[in-house]
Design an enzyme around this catalytic site. Structure first.
Site, PDB file in Angstrom:
ATOM      1  N   SER A 140       0.833  -1.204   0.000  1.00  0.00           N
ATOM      2  CA  SER A 140       0.000   0.000   0.000  1.00  0.00           C
ATOM      3  C   SER A 140       0.864   1.249   0.000  1.00  0.00           C
ATOM      4  CB  SER A 140      -0.890   0.009   1.255  1.00  0.00           C
ATOM      5  OG  SER A 140      -1.542   1.248   1.410  1.00  0.00           O
ATOM      6  N   TYR A 153      -0.740  -0.397  10.822  1.00  0.00           N
ATOM      7  CA  TYR A 153      -0.877  -0.822   9.427  1.00  0.00           C
ATOM      8  C   TYR A 153       0.399  -0.519   8.645  1.00  0.00           C
ATOM      9  CZ  TYR A 153      -2.993  -1.126   4.744  1.00  0.00           C
ATOM     10  OH  TYR A 153      -3.288  -1.452   3.444  1.00  0.00           O
TER      11      TYR A 153
END
Length: 244
Positions: A140, A153
């Site tokens: 990501s 994350y």
């Protein structure tokens, strides 16, 4: 030519669903995966209706026994896995540093490090024996540009990037490529209703990305044409990483 078998984890919806459909159109036999079988049935039907080959394999890819069973069941049904797309993800709650305890970090690491390791240990020996394999990690842009509240994350995604690069170096002599695709924010089902205007203003391309944008990149990295590309990370963000 032998049909390649592709396993796409977390493919019941969103990016994984688009990737599964694209790889099926590429002529691969697709193993679609999610925790619940009923969420996979529609995708299998869609792929078969288009003339593709697909079967559903429900499993929790963070569980060692489930992963071992998954690998065995796919091999018995479609054949051994040649292409592994690591897309599965769990809940992604925001938490500032003061509130992000150990459990928050471990929950993200379970999907982005522990699960890839379990799947790799189950499937890489077969790829090595056959002298061919394609592994594509979905990470990501958050790994590079984490917003406040996303430390767990971002940490896990950066660990996944390191894992992919280490695998690429180790597995290259065995005909196995390992690459990563880093999407920008791609609105999918779980983002329904989210405001995009502020984010869109930071995208030079002037539009939001789509699941198909990601699927096209995975398709190439999974193909025989990408045999000399390994250890790379492709950011798919419409130029957002260039934004000041």
């Amino acid at each position: 030519m032998t049909t390649r078998v592709a396993l796409i984890t977390g493919s019941s919806r969103g990016l994984g669903r688009a990737i599964a459909r694209r790889l099926a159109r590429d002529g691969m036999a697709v193993a679609v995966n999610g925790r619940q079988e009923h969420t996979l049935a529609g995708l299998v039907d869609e792929i078969r209706a288009e003339g593709g080959t697909a079967a559903a394999f429900p499993a929790d890819v963070t569980d060692e026994q489930d992963v071992a069973r998954l690998a065995e069941t796919i091999a018995a049904t479609l054949g051994p896995v040649d292409v592994l797309v690591l897309n599965a993800t769990g809940p992604q709650p925001e938490a500032l540093i003061a509130d992000a305890g150990r459990a928050a970090f471990e929950a993200q690491l379970a999907f982005f490090v522990h699960s890839p390791v379990l799947l790799g240990q189950a499937l890489i020996p077969g790829m090595t024996a056959r002298g061919h394999g394609r592994i594509v990690h979905l990470d990501s842009e958050v790994a590079d540009r984490p917003a406040p509240g996303w430390s767990a994350y971002a940490t896990a995604k950066n660990a996944q990037i390191g894992l992919a690069r280490a695998w690429a170096r180790e597995l290259a002599p065995h005909g196995i490529t390992v690459n990563s695709v880093a999407p920008a924010w791609i609105p999918v089902e779980r983002h329904e209703g989210a405001a995009v205007d502020d984010y869109l203003a930071t995208v030079p391309a002037g539009r939001m990305g789509t699941p198909d944008d990601i699927a096209h990149a995975v398709s190439f990295l999974a193909s025989d044409a990408a045999s000399f590309i390994t250890g790379q990370r492709i950011t798919i963000d419409g130029g957002r990483s260039l934004h000041p």
